[in-house]
Design a protein around this motif. Structure first.
Motif, mmCIF file in Angstrom:
data_model
loop_
_atom_site.group_PDB
_atom_site.id
_atom_site.type_symbol
_atom_site.label_atom_id
_atom_site.label_comp_id
_atom_site.label_asym_id
_atom_site.label_seq_id
_atom_site.Cartn_x
_atom_site.Cartn_y
_atom_site.Cartn_z
ATOM 1 N N PHE A 99 33.455 97.780 32.188
ATOM 2 C CA PHE A 99 33.186 96.370 32.500
ATOM 3 C C PHE A 99 31.698 96.052 32.433
ATOM 4 O O PHE A 99 31.285 95.092 31.823
ATOM 5 C CB PHE A 99 33.641 96.039 33.931
ATOM 6 N N TYR A 100 30.891 96.904 33.117
ATOM 7 C CA TYR A 100 29.481 96.559 33.332
ATOM 8 C C TYR A 100 28.512 97.326 32.434
ATOM 9 O O TYR A 100 27.327 97.017 32.402
ATOM 10 C CB TYR A 100 29.097 96.836 34.798
ATOM 11 N N TYR A 106 31.167 92.406 31.228
ATOM 12 C CA TYR A 106 30.255 91.989 32.280
ATOM 13 C C TYR A 106 28.959 92.797 32.240
ATOM 14 O O TYR A 106 28.323 93.030 33.270
ATOM 15 C CB TYR A 106 30.949 92.098 33.651
ATOM 16 N N TRP A 148 33.525 88.569 46.629
ATOM 17 C CA TRP A 148 33.276 89.512 45.530
ATOM 18 C C TRP A 148 32.742 90.828 46.081
ATOM 19 O O TRP A 148 33.125 91.906 45.660
ATOM 20 C CB TRP A 148 32.276 88.934 44.519
ATOM 21 N N LYS A 155 36.075 99.147 45.926
ATOM 22 C CA LYS A 155 36.264 99.948 44.711
ATOM 23 C C LYS A 155 35.125 100.927 44.428
ATOM 24 O O LYS A 155 35.354 101.995 43.867
ATOM 25 C CB LYS A 155 36.451 98.980 43.527
ATOM 26 N N TYR A 156 33.913 100.533 44.790
ATOM 27 C CA TYR A 156 32.752 101.332 44.368
ATOM 28 C C TYR A 156 31.961 101.884 45.556
ATOM 29 O O TYR A 156 32.104 101.411 46.675
ATOM 30 C CB TYR A 156 31.824 100.467 43.498
HETATM 31 C C1 HEM Z 1 38.459 83.817 30.435
HETATM 32 C C2 HEM Z 1 37.899 84.290 31.493
HETATM 33 C C3 HEM Z 1 38.165 85.634 32.072
HETATM 34 C C4 HEM Z 1 39.166 86.524 31.845
HETATM 35 C C5 HEM Z 1 40.345 86.395 30.905
HETATM 36 C C6 HEM Z 1 38.919 87.675 32.674
HETATM 37 C C7 HEM Z 1 39.723 88.784 32.742
HETATM 38 C C8 HEM Z 1 39.561 89.829 33.611
HETATM 39 C C9 HEM Z 1 40.486 90.938 33.780
HETATM 40 C C10 HEM Z 1 41.796 91.101 33.014
HETATM 41 C C11 HEM Z 1 39.975 91.746 34.713
HETATM 42 C C12 HEM Z 1 40.618 92.984 35.273
HETATM 43 C C13 HEM Z 1 40.318 94.152 34.394
HETATM 44 C C14 HEM Z 1 40.927 95.426 34.967
HETATM 45 O O1 HEM Z 1 40.976 95.597 36.193
HETATM 46 O O2 HEM Z 1 41.327 96.255 34.154
HETATM 47 C C15 HEM Z 1 38.720 91.176 35.147
HETATM 48 C C16 HEM Z 1 37.891 91.726 36.098
HETATM 49 C C17 HEM Z 1 36.713 91.186 36.495
HETATM 50 N N1 HEM Z 1 36.200 89.981 36.103
HETATM 51 FE FE1 HEM Z 1 36.957 88.771 34.742
HETATM 52 N N2 HEM Z 1 37.780 87.475 33.394
HETATM 53 C C18 HEM Z 1 37.295 86.239 33.060
HETATM 54 C C19 HEM Z 1 36.171 85.650 33.531
HETATM 55 C C20 HEM Z 1 35.326 86.188 34.458
HETATM 56 C C21 HEM Z 1 34.135 85.561 34.990
HETATM 57 C C22 HEM Z 1 33.650 84.156 34.621
HETATM 58 C C23 HEM Z 1 33.582 86.456 35.865
HETATM 59 C C24 HEM Z 1 32.345 86.329 36.691
HETATM 60 C C25 HEM Z 1 31.369 85.564 36.501
HETATM 61 C C26 HEM Z 1 34.401 87.632 35.869
HETATM 62 C C27 HEM Z 1 34.127 88.751 36.588
HETATM 63 C C28 HEM Z 1 34.981 89.831 36.697
HETATM 64 C C29 HEM Z 1 34.692 90.980 37.517
HETATM 65 C C30 HEM Z 1 33.441 91.223 38.341
HETATM 66 C C31 HEM Z 1 35.780 91.839 37.396
HETATM 67 C C32 HEM Z 1 36.007 93.128 38.144
HETATM 68 C C33 HEM Z 1 35.700 94.346 37.315
HETATM 69 C C34 HEM Z 1 35.793 95.550 38.237
HETATM 70 O O3 HEM Z 1 36.911 95.950 38.574
HETATM 71 O O4 HEM Z 1 34.746 96.052 38.620
HETATM 72 N N3 HEM Z 1 35.451 87.439 35.019
HETATM 73 N N4 HEM Z 1 38.497 90.021 34.453
#
Ligand code: HEM
Length: 202
Positions: A99-100, A106, A148, A155-156
């Motif tokens: 992710f990061y 991200y 958040w 998790k971390y």
């Molecule tokens: C179309 C928009 C977005 C979609 C489809 C999306 C989709 C996802 C999905 C599917 C996950 C889970 C992934 C997993 O656990 O395997 C996730 C996690 C996350 N998303 Fe998004 N996301 C979107 C927008 C955003 C935005 C705008 C932010 C923040 C500004 C964001 C921040 C995060 C964060 C921090 C995680 C957690 C990752 C982790 O587990 O450390 N997402 N997102």
């Protein structure tokens, strides 16, 4: 008995028919070849990913960071460690590197204070080298930052605090590092977190 024999011969002629059909036409032979190749590819691809050994874990880090120091931990450096700050606390998100880390969705948060981005749903890098005190965020946005952070905390691993300008880093004792796998590890973290700032409401 006779019925069984008839069934068997019907089955045989059916299979024979299919085989004749396949080898009788070059087009069918090509199709069978392509299907076999694709099935082989699918299985070949799947196996190593499933069996892929987990990346060796990096030694646990306990340290406070300035915004500037944090920048170095975006996953592009040699050890690949990724740190993210949320709500004034730094978390080791290396296991969430997909992710990061570099190329991740991200990645803009890697080595950065992600609070503002998370609160405003904006995955853009906070390139400020100054500490962001988040004082202009609305109460709802601050609530979102805290939510958040709860997710990160679950998790971390907590690494330390994000230092305000002029703030001195805490000294994290060796004992604490040894204790990190024990169940009261989070107790220690809580203490450090509450010492430094208001504890998020739950
Ligand atoms: C179309 C928009 C977005 C979609 C489809 C999306 C989709 C996802 C999905 C599917 C996950 C889970 C992934 C997993 O656990 O395997 C996730 C996690 C996350 N998303 Fe998004 N996301 C979107 C927008 C955003 C935005 C705008 C932010 C923040 C500004 C964001 C921040 C995060 C964060 C921090 C995680 C957690 C990752 C982790 O587990 O450390 N997402 N997102």
């Amino acid at each position: 008995m006779a019925e069984e024999l008839i069934d068997e011969s019907v089955e045989k002629s059916l299979i024979q028919g299919i085989i004749d059909e396949i080898i009788g036409s070059p087009l069918n032979l090509i199709l069978v070849g392509i299907i076999t190749f694709l099935i082989y590819k699918i299985f070949k691809k799947r196996q190593p990913t499933e069996a892929a050994p987990a990346e060796p874990e990096l030694p646990k880090l306990k340290k406070d960071f300035t915004v500037q120091e944090l920048k170095a931990f975006d996953g592009n450096q040699e050890d690949g460690r990724v740190l993210v700050a949320v709500n004034g606390n730094v978390y080791d998100v290396t296991k969430g590197k997909r992710f990061y880390g570099p190329g991740g969705p991200y990645a803009a948060f890697g080595g950065k204070d992600a609070s503002r981005g998370l609160a405003t749903f904006s995955v853009t890098a906070n390139e400020d080298i100054e500490y962001d005190d988040l004082s202009d965020l609305s109460p709802a946005e601050m609530e979102s930052v805290k939510e958040w952070e709860m997710q990160f905390k679950e998790k971390y691993d907590f690494v330390g605090r994000l230092l305000r300008p002029g703030e001195q880093p805490s000294s994290y004792s060796e004992d604490e590092e040894d204790d990190q796998n024990s169940s009261d590890k989070s107790g220690g973290e809580e203490k450090l977190i509450t010492e430094s700032k208001e504890k998020p409401e739950e």
